[in-house]
Scaffold this active site. Sequence first.
Site, PDB file in Angstrom:
ATOM      1  N   TRP A 155     -14.960  -4.484   0.426  1.00  0.00           N
ATOM      2  CA  TRP A 155     -13.904  -4.335   1.316  1.00  0.00           C
ATOM      3  C   TRP A 155     -14.642  -4.238   3.506  1.00  0.00           C
ATOM      4  CZ3 TRP A 155     -10.567   0.859   3.356  1.00  0.00           C
ATOM      5  CH2 TRP A 155      -9.750   0.260   4.982  1.00  0.00           C
ATOM      6  N   GLN A 174       0.474  -1.373   0.090  1.00  0.00           N
ATOM      7  CA  GLN A 174      -0.287  -0.073  -0.231  1.00  0.00           C
ATOM      8  C   GLN A 174       0.681   1.249  -0.307  1.00  0.00           C
ATOM      9  OE1 GLN A 174      -0.111  -2.770   2.666  1.00  0.00           O
ATOM     10  NE2 GLN A 174      -2.392  -2.921   3.001  1.00  0.00           N
ATOM     11  N   ASP A 208      -7.107  -2.046  -5.752  1.00  0.00           N
ATOM     12  CA  ASP A 208      -8.089  -0.945  -4.943  1.00  0.00           C
ATOM     13  C   ASP A 208      -7.708  -0.102  -4.912  1.00  0.00           C
ATOM     14  OD1 ASP A 208      -8.566  -3.716  -3.561  1.00  0.00           O
ATOM     15  OD2 ASP A 208      -7.381  -4.271  -2.670  1.00  0.00           O
ATOM     16  N   ARG A 257     -14.024  -4.696  -5.428  1.00  0.00           N
ATOM     17  CA  ARG A 257     -14.794  -5.312  -4.100  1.00  0.00           C
ATOM     18  C   ARG A 257     -14.741  -4.958  -2.864  1.00  0.00           C
ATOM     19  NH1 ARG A 257      -8.950  -8.480  -2.298  1.00  0.00           N
ATOM     20  NH2 ARG A 257      -7.396  -6.751  -2.095  1.00  0.00           N
ATOM     21  N   ASP A 303      -3.459   1.198  -4.003  1.00  0.00           N
ATOM     22  CA  ASP A 303      -4.502   2.458  -3.102  1.00  0.00           C
ATOM     23  C   ASP A 303      -3.690   3.533  -3.144  1.00  0.00           C
ATOM     24  OD1 ASP A 303      -5.212  -0.276  -1.869  1.00  0.00           O
ATOM     25  OD2 ASP A 303      -4.086   0.167   0.184  1.00  0.00           O
TER      26      ASP A 303
END
Length: 336
Positions: free
Chosen positions: A249, A141, A185, A247, A164
Amino acid sequence: MYRTWWTTLLFALSVAGTALAAGRTSPPSGAKVVRQGTTTSGEYATLSAAVAALPDDGTAQSIFIYAGNYTEQVYIDRDDVTIYGYTTDVQKYTHNVVTISHMQDAARAGSDDASGTLRIHSNNVKLYNINIENTRGPGSQAIALSAYSDQFGAYAVGLYGYQDTLLAQSGNQVYLKGYIEGATDFIFGQHAVSYFQGNTIAVTAGGCITANGRGSSDDPSIYVFNNNVVKNSSTASSTPGNYFFGRAWGVYSRVIFLNTDLEVTPNAAIWKAWSDTQDTTNIFYGDYNTTGSDVPSKVSEPSWTQKLTSSAESTYSITSVLGSSYTSWVDTAYLS
């Protein structure tokens, strides 16, 4: 030499086009000025220094940044700040010439937020025509922009990362006519109500565009995307069929995609759960009017996703999402 009528017309059209492409090439009155390498009294060589120089008196303040790549990590905890980047066309992120760059990952920084290149922990902050990047790359991340901010606006802003990239964490937020790049993500957060319109969303590798972390039914968090383009980034690899819109979380996760133009094919499932054992009962994911050259020939969305109809355009309009008072803090020139 005399101009012919044709060259005169071309000249007139050129001048008109230049006039229509409004730029911001000098500081607004009263703005702090950031200029790379400056030694001029009253100017600042970094954005961090300009932020630190803002008066703590509750007044609205602005900062103007001249062209350059500024390598620094910036933290803003003061309300009512507007940051402008030098540009020859305020409506186009492709004309951005200011970049704030930093390389840090969450593991070393101690948290997702702490790794952010630009961290905003205050309200009524506006960004115009700057690029923000975290150059960490794959494997961790690594946030470019971390926004814990109500009434936050990013206008023609470029966000660059891998995993991220954007932490849209809390408050009401808008992202308009910008660029957001990543793979895993790369638009995520838990509590923000975020509205995205007119952006280019660039996928670098297989993964998920969003990861909304809404974890309870009374949390207002929702991500709404309207009239955005999804395409490959300039360094993309193995993306066709290997990325998802999102997706979940959180077990109450909510993400809506409307009127999306696809220039790279997503996975036929479009959406995915966080794990095979996740409770999907209260997840609300759906898309409407997804078009473009790369819509999957056969879509097989999970049974727990929503089949949206044309009514979604009013149900998830900017007014419905942010409330009718949004015009008091959103720069509506970027909604056209």
